[in-house]
Every structure is written in C-alpha cells, then in structure tokens.
Design a protein around this motif. Structure first.
Motif, PDB file in Angstrom:
ATOM      1  N   GLY A 160      24.751  19.540  -6.671  1.00  0.00           N
ATOM      2  CA  GLY A 160      24.003  20.638  -7.256  1.00  0.00           C
ATOM      3  C   GLY A 160      24.614  21.082  -8.571  1.00  0.00           C
ATOM      4  O   GLY A 160      25.437  20.388  -9.167  1.00  0.00           O
ATOM      5  N   ARG A 161      24.196  22.250  -9.026  1.00  0.00           N
ATOM      6  CA  ARG A 161      24.678  22.815 -10.292  1.00  0.00           C
ATOM      7  C   ARG A 161      25.636  23.964 -10.002  1.00  0.00           C
ATOM      8  O   ARG A 161      25.293  24.920  -9.296  1.00  0.00           O
ATOM      9  CB  ARG A 161      23.518  23.304 -11.149  1.00  0.00           C
ATOM     10  CG  ARG A 161      23.929  24.055 -12.419  1.00  0.00           C
ATOM     11  CD  ARG A 161      22.796  24.092 -13.413  1.00  0.00           C
ATOM     12  NE  ARG A 161      22.488  22.756 -13.919  1.00  0.00           N
ATOM     13  CZ  ARG A 161      21.558  22.506 -14.826  1.00  0.00           C
ATOM     14  NH1 ARG A 161      20.852  23.505 -15.343  1.00  0.00           N
ATOM     15  NH2 ARG A 161      21.328  21.271 -15.227  1.00  0.00           N
ATOM     16  N   TYR A 162      26.824  23.871 -10.565  1.00  0.00           N
ATOM     17  CA  TYR A 162      27.860  24.885 -10.377  1.00  0.00           C
ATOM     18  C   TYR A 162      28.011  25.694 -11.667  1.00  0.00           C
ATOM     19  O   TYR A 162      28.047  25.122 -12.761  1.00  0.00           O
ATOM     20  CB  TYR A 162      29.187  24.239  -9.998  1.00  0.00           C
ATOM     21  CG  TYR A 162      29.193  23.654  -8.598  1.00  0.00           C
ATOM     22  CD1 TYR A 162      29.790  24.328  -7.539  1.00  0.00           C
ATOM     23  CD2 TYR A 162      28.581  22.431  -8.329  1.00  0.00           C
ATOM     24  CE1 TYR A 162      29.784  23.805  -6.251  1.00  0.00           C
ATOM     25  CE2 TYR A 162      28.566  21.896  -7.059  1.00  0.00           C
ATOM     26  CZ  TYR A 162      29.178  22.585  -6.018  1.00  0.00           C
ATOM     27  OH  TYR A 162      29.163  22.062  -4.750  1.00  0.00           O
ATOM     28  N   ARG A 163      28.107  27.014 -11.503  1.00  0.00           N
ATOM     29  CA  ARG A 163      28.223  27.894 -12.667  1.00  0.00           C
ATOM     30  C   ARG A 163      29.575  28.595 -12.654  1.00  0.00           C
ATOM     31  O   ARG A 163      29.977  29.187 -11.653  1.00  0.00           O
ATOM     32  CB  ARG A 163      27.100  28.929 -12.681  1.00  0.00           C
ATOM     33  CG  ARG A 163      27.063  29.788 -13.939  1.00  0.00           C
ATOM     34  CD  ARG A 163      25.710  30.473 -14.075  1.00  0.00           C
ATOM     35  NE  ARG A 163      25.474  31.417 -13.013  1.00  0.00           N
ATOM     36  CZ  ARG A 163      25.748  32.731 -13.085  1.00  0.00           C
ATOM     37  NH1 ARG A 163      26.266  33.212 -14.209  1.00  0.00           N
ATOM     38  NH2 ARG A 163      25.491  33.534 -12.097  1.00  0.00           N
ATOM     39  N   SER A 212      37.072  32.587  -1.224  1.00  0.00           N
ATOM     40  CA  SER A 212      35.984  31.609  -1.186  1.00  0.00           C
ATOM     41  C   SER A 212      34.978  32.018  -0.112  1.00  0.00           C
ATOM     42  O   SER A 212      35.306  32.786   0.798  1.00  0.00           O
ATOM     43  CB  SER A 212      36.518  30.199  -0.923  1.00  0.00           C
ATOM     44  OG  SER A 212      37.368  30.174   0.213  1.00  0.00           O
ATOM     45  N   PHE A 213      33.772  31.451  -0.193  1.00  0.00           N
ATOM     46  CA  PHE A 213      32.669  31.949   0.629  1.00  0.00           C
ATOM     47  C   PHE A 213      31.919  30.801   1.326  1.00  0.00           C
ATOM     48  O   PHE A 213      31.891  29.668   0.835  1.00  0.00           O
ATOM     49  CB  PHE A 213      31.675  32.740  -0.227  1.00  0.00           C
ATOM     50  CG  PHE A 213      32.286  33.897  -0.961  1.00  0.00           C
ATOM     51  CD1 PHE A 213      32.363  35.148  -0.370  1.00  0.00           C
ATOM     52  CD2 PHE A 213      32.794  33.733  -2.241  1.00  0.00           C
ATOM     53  CE1 PHE A 213      32.927  36.217  -1.044  1.00  0.00           C
ATOM     54  CE2 PHE A 213      33.360  34.795  -2.921  1.00  0.00           C
ATOM     55  CZ  PHE A 213      33.425  36.038  -2.317  1.00  0.00           C
ATOM     56  N   GLY A 214      31.270  31.165   2.437  1.00  0.00           N
ATOM     57  CA  GLY A 214      30.327  30.269   3.112  1.00  0.00           C
ATOM     58  C   GLY A 214      30.910  28.914   3.467  1.00  0.00           C
ATOM     59  O   GLY A 214      32.038  28.806   3.980  1.00  0.00           O
ATOM     60  N   TRP A 224      26.964  28.314  -6.905  1.00  0.00           N
ATOM     61  CA  TRP A 224      26.384  26.982  -6.672  1.00  0.00           C
ATOM     62  C   TRP A 224      24.893  27.093  -6.402  1.00  0.00           C
ATOM     63  O   TRP A 224      24.449  27.900  -5.578  1.00  0.00           O
ATOM     64  CB  TRP A 224      27.093  26.346  -5.470  1.00  0.00           C
ATOM     65  CG  TRP A 224      26.480  25.099  -4.923  1.00  0.00           C
ATOM     66  CD1 TRP A 224      26.265  23.920  -5.567  1.00  0.00           C
ATOM     67  CD2 TRP A 224      26.033  24.894  -3.569  1.00  0.00           C
ATOM     68  NE1 TRP A 224      25.706  22.984  -4.706  1.00  0.00           N
ATOM     69  CE2 TRP A 224      25.545  23.557  -3.477  1.00  0.00           C
ATOM     70  CE3 TRP A 224      25.997  25.705  -2.435  1.00  0.00           C
ATOM     71  CZ2 TRP A 224      25.032  23.031  -2.300  1.00  0.00           C
ATOM     72  CZ3 TRP A 224      25.484  25.180  -1.248  1.00  0.00           C
ATOM     73  CH2 TRP A 224      25.014  23.842  -1.196  1.00  0.00           C
ATOM     74  N   LEU A 225      24.117  26.272  -7.130  1.00  0.00           N
ATOM     75  CA  LEU A 225      22.685  26.122  -6.887  1.00  0.00           C
ATOM     76  C   LEU A 225      22.469  24.727  -6.301  1.00  0.00           C
ATOM     77  O   LEU A 225      22.663  23.726  -6.994  1.00  0.00           O
ATOM     78  CB  LEU A 225      21.887  26.277  -8.179  1.00  0.00           C
ATOM     79  CG  LEU A 225      20.365  26.183  -8.053  1.00  0.00           C
ATOM     80  CD1 LEU A 225      19.832  27.329  -7.194  1.00  0.00           C
ATOM     81  CD2 LEU A 225      19.701  26.199  -9.422  1.00  0.00           C
ATOM     82  N   GLY A 237      16.676  26.251  -3.804  1.00  0.00           N
ATOM     83  CA  GLY A 237      17.053  27.437  -3.040  1.00  0.00           C
ATOM     84  C   GLY A 237      17.714  28.466  -3.934  1.00  0.00           C
ATOM     85  O   GLY A 237      17.522  28.469  -5.152  1.00  0.00           O
ATOM     86  N   HIS A 238      18.487  29.342  -3.326  1.00  0.00           N
ATOM     87  CA  HIS A 238      19.121  30.441  -4.038  1.00  0.00           C
ATOM     88  C   HIS A 238      20.542  30.064  -4.450  1.00  0.00           C
ATOM     89  O   HIS A 238      21.219  29.297  -3.776  1.00  0.00           O
ATOM     90  CB  HIS A 238      19.150  31.703  -3.177  1.00  0.00           C
ATOM     91  CG  HIS A 238      17.793  32.197  -2.773  1.00  0.00           C
ATOM     92  ND1 HIS A 238      16.906  32.748  -3.677  1.00  0.00           N
ATOM     93  CD2 HIS A 238      17.157  32.210  -1.566  1.00  0.00           C
ATOM     94  CE1 HIS A 238      15.785  33.098  -3.049  1.00  0.00           C
ATOM     95  NE2 HIS A 238      15.914  32.769  -1.765  1.00  0.00           N
ATOM     96  N   GLU A 239      20.974  30.654  -5.551  1.00  0.00           N
ATOM     97  CA  GLU A 239      22.356  30.473  -5.994  1.00  0.00           C
ATOM     98  C   GLU A 239      23.276  31.273  -5.083  1.00  0.00           C
ATOM     99  O   GLU A 239      23.015  32.444  -4.800  1.00  0.00           O
ATOM    100  CB  GLU A 239      22.505  30.928  -7.444  1.00  0.00           C
ATOM    101  CG  GLU A 239      23.846  30.581  -8.057  1.00  0.00           C
ATOM    102  CD  GLU A 239      23.886  30.937  -9.536  1.00  0.00           C
ATOM    103  OE1 GLU A 239      24.133  30.049 -10.364  1.00  0.00           O
ATOM    104  OE2 GLU A 239      23.655  32.121  -9.856  1.00  0.00           O
ATOM    105  N   THR A 240      24.342  30.641  -4.604  1.00  0.00           N
ATOM    106  CA  THR A 240      25.274  31.297  -3.685  1.00  0.00           C
ATOM    107  C   THR A 240      26.678  31.275  -4.267  1.00  0.00           C
ATOM    108  O   THR A 240      27.030  30.394  -5.056  1.00  0.00           O
ATOM    109  CB  THR A 240      25.275  30.604  -2.308  1.00  0.00           C
ATOM    110  OG1 THR A 240      25.645  29.218  -2.468  1.00  0.00           O
ATOM    111  CG2 THR A 240      23.898  30.662  -1.677  1.00  0.00           C
TER     112      THR A 240
END
Length: 398
Positions: free
Chosen positions: A179-182, A148-150, A127-128, A133-136
């Motif tokens: 945001g943008r999900y990859r 899953s994270f964060g 996710w951006l 910011g940074h992609e996480t």
C-alpha cells in the motif's frame, strides 16, 4: 492694542467662556489619542506582534512555544518558525520487496535555514492499503517515545540513524502490508508529509472452487486465497501480470471488490476479437451476492517446495501421510506458484496439493509437459482415491 484687549478681555464672562472652550478641547484630544492607542494595541495583539517581540532575531515573522518538551519543562522555549521552513521527502517514491524481507521505508526531514540545535518533533507514519479503504495509523513518535498501532503493533520502529532520519523499519514483510505509506513530521505549527509506495514482487494466479467455475463470493474468495498461502490480488498486481503475459478468460475477484480478467490474445468467448488486449472489468460487485473465480497473489516463501514419490503413487490421504513422514506438509497452491516463480521449480510429474487439486510447475517447456509456455499446469480436483505423486513444503527454521 485696544482691539487686542477687546478680543481677549482680562475679565468678564467672555474670557471665562474661552477658558472653558480650550480646556474642553484639550480633554477631547487626550481621550481620542488614548482610544487610538488602545485600538492599535488590540490590532497588535490580534496580529501577534507581541509574540514576534519574543524572537527579535527573526524579523516580520511569528513564533510558537515548544509544547513537546513535556510537563517538566517549566520554562517553555519559544522558537521562530516564520523564517525557518521544514522539508520532508522520501529517498525514493516506491520500495519493491518480497514477502519475509526486512524493509526500510525512507523518509527524512531538514530545515532551511539549518538550525543550530535539534528540536523535538512529532513523527507519524500512516498506511493506506493497496486494496483500498481508510488510512490507518502505523506509528507515532515524539523524541524517544514511540507507539505502534493495530496490525503493526510491535512490528515496526523508526531508524533514526542521523538527525532528520524518520525512516520506518518493517521486518518480516507480510502479503497484506502492500500500500501507500505516509510520513508526516510536525514541528509546532509546521506540518509536512510525503508518501512512499510499498509493492511486493510476486505472482498472480487464477483460482477456482473445487465445484467448478464461478462459485466464489467475495468473502469466499478472500478465504480461499488465505488458505492457499496468498492474498487477494490488487489491480496493480493483476495489471503487472497481464503485462508479463497472463491470459485468462474467466472473471475473478480482486482485493478492491471489482471483478476483472486479463486478456493478451482477444478471442470470441472472451469479449470478442474486436476488443484490444487488456484487463477487462465487470465493475464493483463486492456488496452484491454474485459469484466468480478469484485472482490470488503470492510472494516468495521461507521454505522449500519439492516433489515426493516414495515408491508408488498415492491417493490424497497417503500423500498427506508421506509429507508428514518426511517432516513436511502438503504444499499449498500459492506455495507451488511461488516456488515456480522464485526458485524455478520445474517438474513434469503431477502431484497432490493441500486443497485436493493436482498440479505441476514447468519453467522449461518441453514435449509431453503441456503447452509451449512456462506455467503451472492443473488437472483440477480429481477424486481423492486417484493415484498421484505429491508436492511437499518444508519450512526453513529461522
């Protein structure tokens, strides 16, 4: 005959020299041939030819070992990949939703040519944030093992309704999830990905500090938006609101640290009459101690905002007590805007809100109810002893 015998004498040093010469030549030829074979073998090893021999059904390609099957698989299966391509694509480029909805971000993958048996692949969602910011990492899955994270820990999962289904399920959408999900699918040496944008439908509103214009730092702007059940607006959200008619001359913070303001009707104090309508920018000031107003963003809410005036108008303390007695709480600014936007709240009486401001929402403009456009009217922050009604918010039980 004699001449022939003279060329190859049966005895003597000349015949012995000829024998040594031919024997030496044969040894050299054998050694050169062996060196050539060794060089060819080294080249084959470097080019992966022996690996290709493990998969003779796929000519002129390479293969890999399936290391995703786990340590228990003592005999790794070798799969050809040179002639098999993996494809990843979303069903749509963007998903639009409102806060609280259950969202599915589509992603599917397939092979060309089609495989006869399924493969264990690695699926990763990242996710951006819309604010930058940074992609996480969001989620990583290999077979039935998922992590899953964060902020997404325990909130998301893969759908996996059919072979190749890598859609991400996200229940209870939050304001910060935009945001943008990859979606990335890894199968051995093959690595393909695609992206899908998640956008919230909502309302952008300007907000000022109770002391007046331009008193908010960037961190202060973040804090007041959260206090009003909203988040810092992104440029995309502000731009959409400008297209819908938002016209505000005071500059405000956005989520990416820029300071901007939307103008639909150019005028002197707002950049001059000569500038075209648009979103004006002061640039990025997040790391500097400047102060401005802020543009907040709110989406739909799981509850109800309503006007309450029991028998008489109230000061701020009495208004809070009245909402509590009714099993509710004083509504926040973001909740009032969301009710106006999504439920059509229309009430001409001004009432207290949780931040100490007095406002009211109009969807059907009429006489004695302010300007001729729909919107949320504000009386600012009057002294807390002034008498008004109150807007309460009562949440809906799940």
């Amino acid at each position: 005959m004699r001449k022939a015998l003279e060329l190859f004498p049966s005895e003597g040093p000349e015949r012995q020299n000829i024998k040594v010469f031919w024997f030496d030549s044969i040894i050299r030829m054998v050694m050169m041939r062996m060196m050539m074979m060794m060089m060819m073998k080294i080249c084959w090893l470097m080019l992966g030819a022996p690996l290709a021999l493990a998969a003779p059904t796929v000519p002129n390609n390479f293969s890999y070992h399936d290391l995703l099957a786990g340590d228990d698989n003592k005999e790794s299966t070798t799969f050809p990949v040179g002639g098999v391509r993996i494809h990843v694509a979303p069903a749509q480029a963007a998903v639009f939703a409102v806060r609280g909805e259950n969202v599915t971000l589509p992603c599917r993958f397939w092979y060309e040519p089609e495989l006869s048996s399924p493969r264990n692949v690695r699926i990763k969602w990242s996710w951006l944030p819309a604010a930058g910011g940074h992609e996480t990492d969001v989620l990583v899955a290999i077979g039935s093992n998922t992590r899953s994270f964060g902020a997404f820990r325990g909130r998301v999962q893969l759908r996996q309704d059919f072979p190749g289904d890598a859609a991400l399920l996200m229940p209870g959408l939050q304001l910060k999830d935009t945001g943008r999900y990859r979606c990335e699918v890894v199968d051995g040496l093959e690595d393909k990905s695609t992206s899908v944008d998640l956008e919230l439908q909502g309302v952008v509103f300007p907000y000022q500090h109770h002391r007046g214009r331009y008193h908010l730092s960037f961190l202060g702007a973040q804090r007041v938006c959260e206090e009003q059940d909203s988040s810092l607006a992104t440029f995309t959200q502000l731009f959409q609101s400008w297209k819908e008619g938002l016209n505000w001359c005071n500059a405000g913070w956005l989520a990416d640290g820029t300071v901007q303001y939307p103008i639909t009707r150019p005028r002197g104090p707002c950049g001059g009459h000569d500038l075209a309508p648009g979103v004006r920018s002061y640039g990025r000031w997040r790391l500097l101690p400047h102060h401005y107003d802020v543009f907040c963003f709110s989406s739909s809410l799981r509850g109800r905002v309503y006007y309450l005036q029991p028998f008489h108008k109230m000061n701020l303390t009495e208004a809070r007590q009245a909402c509590q007695a009714d099993g509710a709480e004083v509504a926040k600014v973001g909740q009032l805007y969301a009710a106006w936007k999504f439920t059509g709240l229309d009430h001409c009486d001004a009432g207290w809100l949780a931040d100490g401001s007095v406002r009211y929402a109009i969807t059907r403009p009429r006489e004695n109810c302010g300007p001729s456009e729909p919107g949320v009217r504000s009386f600012g922050f009057p002294p807390p002893q002034h008498k008004h009604g109150v807007y309460c918010y009562k949440s809906v039980e799940e």
